[in-house]
Motif scaffolding. Structure first.
Motif, PDB file in Angstrom:
ATOM      1  N   LYS A   1      12.655  -3.526   1.936  1.00 21.36           N
ATOM      2  CA  LYS A   1      13.134  -2.731   3.072  1.00 21.36           C
ATOM      3  C   LYS A   1      12.074  -1.755   3.579  1.00 21.36           C
ATOM      4  N   ILE A   2      10.977  -1.621   2.837  1.00 18.35           N
ATOM      5  CA  ILE A   2       9.889  -0.737   3.257  1.00 18.35           C
ATOM      6  C   ILE A   2       9.049  -1.450   4.309  1.00 18.35           C
ATOM      7  N   PRO A   3       8.727  -0.792   5.411  1.00 21.21           N
ATOM      8  CA  PRO A   3       7.924  -1.445   6.458  1.00 21.21           C
ATOM      9  C   PRO A   3       6.618  -2.017   5.909  1.00 21.21           C
ATOM     10  N   GLY A   4       6.344  -3.261   6.260  1.00 19.84           N
ATOM     11  CA  GLY A   4       5.108  -3.908   5.852  1.00 19.84           C
ATOM     12  C   GLY A   4       5.184  -4.681   4.552  1.00 19.84           C
ATOM     13  N   ILE A   5       6.319  -4.626   3.856  1.00 15.74           N
ATOM     14  CA  ILE A   5       6.441  -5.302   2.567  1.00 15.74           C
ATOM     15  C   ILE A   5       7.194  -6.623   2.734  1.00 15.74           C
ATOM     16  N   TYR A   6       6.558  -7.700   2.305  1.00 11.73           N
ATOM     17  CA  TYR A   6       7.162  -9.030   2.336  1.00 11.73           C
ATOM     18  C   TYR A   6       7.348  -9.522   0.907  1.00 11.73           C
TER      19      TYR A   6
ATOM     20  N   TYR B   1       1.959   2.568   1.039  1.00  9.90           N
ATOM     21  CA  TYR B   1       1.822   2.528  -0.421  1.00  9.90           C
ATOM     22  C   TYR B   1       2.521   3.697  -1.105  1.00  9.90           C
ATOM     23  N   ASP B   2       2.455   4.869  -0.511  1.00 13.58           N
ATOM     24  CA  ASP B   2       3.123   6.014  -1.135  1.00 13.58           C
ATOM     25  C   ASP B   2       4.625   5.778  -1.238  1.00 13.58           C
ATOM     26  N   ALA B   3       5.215   5.230  -0.189  1.00 11.14           N
ATOM     27  CA  ALA B   3       6.653   4.948  -0.215  1.00 11.14           C
ATOM     28  C   ALA B   3       6.982   3.903  -1.275  1.00 11.14           C
ATOM     29  N   LEU B   4       6.133   2.897  -1.401  1.00 13.03           N
ATOM     30  CA  LEU B   4       6.356   1.848  -2.397  1.00 13.03           C
ATOM     31  C   LEU B   4       6.279   2.412  -3.813  1.00 13.03           C
ATOM     32  N   LEU B   5       5.280   3.239  -4.069  1.00 11.53           N
ATOM     33  CA  LEU B   5       5.116   3.803  -5.410  1.00 11.53           C
ATOM     34  C   LEU B   5       6.194   4.840  -5.724  1.00 11.53           C
ATOM     35  N   ASP B   6       6.591   5.603  -4.720  1.00  8.93           N
ATOM     36  CA  ASP B   6       7.693   6.556  -4.928  1.00  8.93           C
ATOM     37  C   ASP B   6       8.976   5.815  -5.302  1.00  8.93           C
ATOM     38  N   LEU B   7       9.224   4.706  -4.622  1.00 12.25           N
ATOM     39  CA  LEU B   7      10.413   3.906  -4.924  1.00 12.25           C
ATOM     40  C   LEU B   7      10.339   3.357  -6.344  1.00 12.25           C
ATOM     41  N   TYR B   8       9.184   2.835  -6.721  1.00  9.12           N
ATOM     42  CA  TYR B   8       9.035   2.270  -8.067  1.00  9.12           C
ATOM     43  C   TYR B   8       9.248   3.338  -9.138  1.00  9.12           C
ATOM     44  N   LYS B   9       8.658   4.501  -8.929  1.00 13.52           N
ATOM     45  CA  LYS B   9       8.801   5.590  -9.898  1.00 13.52           C
ATOM     46  C   LYS B   9      10.270   5.972 -10.065  1.00 13.52           C
TER      47      LYS B   9
ATOM     48  N   PHE C   1       2.904 -14.582  -5.885  1.00 10.61           N
ATOM     49  CA  PHE C   1       2.976 -13.135  -5.676  1.00 10.61           C
ATOM     50  C   PHE C   1       4.418 -12.645  -5.665  1.00 10.61           C
ATOM     51  N   ASP C   2       4.604 -11.450  -6.224  1.00 10.61           N
ATOM     52  CA  ASP C   2       5.919 -10.816  -6.175  1.00 10.61           C
ATOM     53  C   ASP C   2       6.173 -10.212  -4.802  1.00 10.61           C
ATOM     54  N   LEU C   3       5.132  -9.653  -4.211  1.00 13.00           N
ATOM     55  CA  LEU C   3       5.263  -9.124  -2.857  1.00 13.00           C
ATOM     56  C   LEU C   3       3.903  -9.091  -2.180  1.00 13.00           C
ATOM     57  N   PHE C   4       3.938  -9.054  -0.873  1.00 16.02           N
ATOM     58  CA  PHE C   4       2.727  -8.897  -0.068  1.00 16.02           C
ATOM     59  C   PHE C   4       2.837  -7.608   0.737  1.00 16.02           C
ATOM     60  N   TYR C   5       1.706  -6.950   0.891  1.00 15.80           N
ATOM     61  CA  TYR C   5       1.627  -5.767   1.751  1.00 15.80           C
ATOM     62  C   TYR C   5       0.927  -6.192   3.033  1.00 15.80           C
ATOM     63  N   MET C   6       1.641  -6.114   4.144  1.00 12.25           N
ATOM     64  CA  MET C   6       1.101  -6.536   5.434  1.00 12.25           C
ATOM     65  C   MET C   6       0.510  -5.344   6.186  1.00 12.25           C
ATOM     66  N   GLY C   7      -0.793  -5.338   6.352  1.00 13.13           N
ATOM     67  CA  GLY C   7      -1.407  -4.280   7.139  1.00 13.13           C
ATOM     68  C   GLY C   7      -2.255  -3.348   6.296  1.00 13.13           C
ATOM     69  N   GLU C   8      -2.449  -2.151   6.808  1.00 16.57           N
ATOM     70  CA  GLU C   8      -3.382  -1.191   6.218  1.00 16.57           C
ATOM     71  C   GLU C   8      -2.678  -0.306   5.191  1.00 16.57           C
ATOM     72  N   GLY C   9      -3.271  -0.239   4.005  1.00 18.04           N
ATOM     73  CA  GLY C   9      -2.600   0.331   2.847  1.00 18.04           C
ATOM     74  C   GLY C   9      -2.298   1.808   2.912  1.00 18.04           C
ATOM     75  N   GLU C  10      -2.962   2.532   3.800  1.00 14.66           N
ATOM     76  CA  GLU C  10      -2.739   3.974   3.860  1.00 14.66           C
ATOM     77  C   GLU C  10      -1.319   4.339   4.281  1.00 14.66           C
TER      78      GLU C  10
ATOM     79  N   LEU D   1      -8.444   2.800  -1.054  1.00 17.07           N
ATOM     80  CA  LEU D   1      -7.163   2.833  -1.759  1.00 17.07           C
ATOM     81  C   LEU D   1      -7.311   3.440  -3.154  1.00 17.07           C
ATOM     82  N   TYR D   2      -8.412   3.170  -3.812  1.00 10.85           N
ATOM     83  CA  TYR D   2      -8.685   3.746  -5.132  1.00 10.85           C
ATOM     84  C   TYR D   2      -8.686   5.271  -5.047  1.00 10.85           C
ATOM     85  N   ASP D   3      -9.364   5.792  -4.045  1.00 12.06           N
ATOM     86  CA  ASP D   3      -9.419   7.243  -3.852  1.00 12.06           C
ATOM     87  C   ASP D   3      -8.043   7.801  -3.500  1.00 12.06           C
ATOM     88  N   MET D   4      -7.345   7.123  -2.600  1.00 14.64           N
ATOM     89  CA  MET D   4      -6.040   7.598  -2.144  1.00 14.64           C
ATOM     90  C   MET D   4      -5.022   7.629  -3.281  1.00 14.64           C
ATOM     91  N   LEU D   5      -4.951   6.554  -4.052  1.00 11.09           N
ATOM     92  CA  LEU D   5      -3.952   6.480  -5.114  1.00 11.09           C
ATOM     93  C   LEU D   5      -4.273   7.432  -6.260  1.00 11.09           C
TER      94      LEU D   5
END
Length: 300
Positions: A198-203, A172-180, A160-169, A59-63
Motif C-alpha cells: 500500500k506504500i507508493p512505489g512498492i510492488y 524507504y523511510d515509510a517502508l522501514l517504519d512499517l517494518y519496525k 523478489f519479495d517486493l520491488f521499489y519503483m523509482g527513486e529511493g529517497e 541510500l547507504y548514507d540516507m539509511l
C-alpha cells in the motif's frame, strides 16, 4: 576491530582481498544489538564496479543516518572466492559486520542492467537464501529489487519479495517504519508484505495475478486483494537541491572502476534519445542549484 569472515589463509589465496574486508574510510559500523533493522545493500557485480555506483552511496548514507537502521554492503565475489565459499560452505557476508547476509532483515539489490540477473541468483545461492520468494520463511530477509530494471520486473518477479519503483529517497523511510512497527507487533512476513504493497512505489509480485498472451507479453495485471493498488506509481524526487546526498562517500582501499568523487548535478535528460535507458527512466529532468553544488564540492 570487527573479526573478518575470511581467514588469513583464504585472503592470501584470492585476488584483491581488499574487496572483502570492509573498514574503508567513511564506511559505517554500528553495534547490531542497538539497531532495530539491519539492511544489506547489494550491487550484484564485482566490488570495483559496485563501488562506482552513486545510487548505493546515496541510500547507504540516507539509511545510516537513522539511528534504528544499520545499512551494510555486499557485492558479487570474484570466481576464486565464489569457489571457496561453495567448497567450505561459508555463507556470503556483508562488509561492515562480516556477518552472513541471510541474518539481515532486508537484502536490497539494485538492478542496473539485465546482464546481472544471473549474479542475483549467485548472491542468493551464496547467501544460502532460498532462490524463489515463495520458498522463504520468517527467518529469511525480505528481498527488495530496485533500480532501472524494476520497470520491467516480471522476468525476475519470482525471486523478489517486493520491488521499489523509482527513486529511493521517497518511500524507504515509510517502508522501514512499517517494518519496525510490525516487527515489534510480531506480525508475519506475509502480513508485512500486504501492508507494504500500500506504500507508493512498492510492488509485491505475490499480491498480483499476471496473465500472458501467446507471444509472452502481458495480457492482464490484477491485484489479489481489493486494498492493494492496481497501479504502482514510480517515485520521483521533485526537489534535487534539497535531496539527501553523501558528504562523506566511502573511499575504497583499491581502485574503483570510476575512481573519482561524484557530484550529481541533475537527473533526467532533455534529449530523450530512444536508445538511452537512463534518458527514459530518470525523467523528468531535474537540476541541482549551483550554490548547493558549490557547497557539496567543498564538503565531499
Amino acid at each position: 576491530m570487527t573479526k573478518l569472515a575470511l581467514s588469513d589463509e583464504i585472503l592470501m589465496k584470492i585476488d584483491k582481498p581488499a574487496r572483502y574486508i570492509g573498514n574503508e574510510l567513511n564506511s559505517v559500523v554500528k553495534e547490531k544489538d542497538t539497531v532495530d533493522i539491519r539492511f544489506v545493500m547489494c550491487f550484484p557485480d564485482v566490488y570495483e564496479i559496485g563501488m562506482s555506483h552513486l545510487g548505493i552511496q546515496i541510500l547507504y548514507d540516507m539509511l545510516n543516518k537513522r539511528e534504528d537502521v544499520w545499512c551494510e554492503r555486499v557485492y558479487s565475489p570474484w570466481p576464486d572466492l565464489h569457489a571457496i565459499l561453495k567448497e567450505e560452505n561459508i555463507p556470503l557476508f556483508s562488509l561492515e559486520s562480516q556477518q552472513p547476509v541471510k541474518d539481515a532483515d532486508f537484502l536490497g539489490i539494485t538492478i542496473q542492467y539485465e546482464m546481472c540477473y544471473t549474479n542475483i541468483l549467485q548472491i542468493l545461492d551464496l547467501s544460502q537464501i532460498p532462490i524463489e520468494a515463495a520458498d522463504r520463511t520468517e527467518n529469511d530477509p525480505i528481498l527488495i529489487g530496485g533500480g532501472p530494471c524494476t520497470y520491467n520486473p516480471e522476468p525476475i518477479a519470482e525471486f523478489f519479495d517486493l520491488f521499489y519503483m523509482g527513486e529511493g529517497e521517497i518511500s524507504y523511510d515509510a517502508l522501514l517504519d512499517l517494518y519496525k512497527k510490525m516487527k515489534q507487533e510480531g506480525a508475519s512476513r506475509k502480513d508485512f508484505l500486504h501492508e507494504a504493497a500500500k506504500i507508493p512505489g512498492i510492488y509485491v509480485p505475490s499480491l498480483y495475478e499476471v496473465s500472458y498472451k501467446e507471444d509472452g507479453t502481458i495480457a492482464g495485471f490484477e491485484p489479489v486483494y481489493e486494498d492493494v493498488p492496481r497501479t504502482v506509481t514510480k517515485q520521483i524526487v521533485t526537489d534535487m537541491t534539497q535531496a539527501v546526498y553523501p558528504e562523506k562517500p566511502i573511499v575504497p582501499f583499491i581502485k574503483a572502476t570510476q575512481d573519482r568523487v561524484v557530484l550529481e548535478i541533475q537527473r533526467g535528460c532533455i534529449r530523450g534519445c530512444r536508445f538511452c535507458q537512463a534518458g527514459m527512466v530518470y525523467r523528468p529532468t531535474r537540476e541541482k542549484d549551483v550554490e548547493r553544488l558549490k557547497n557539496l564540492r567543498t564538503r565531499c
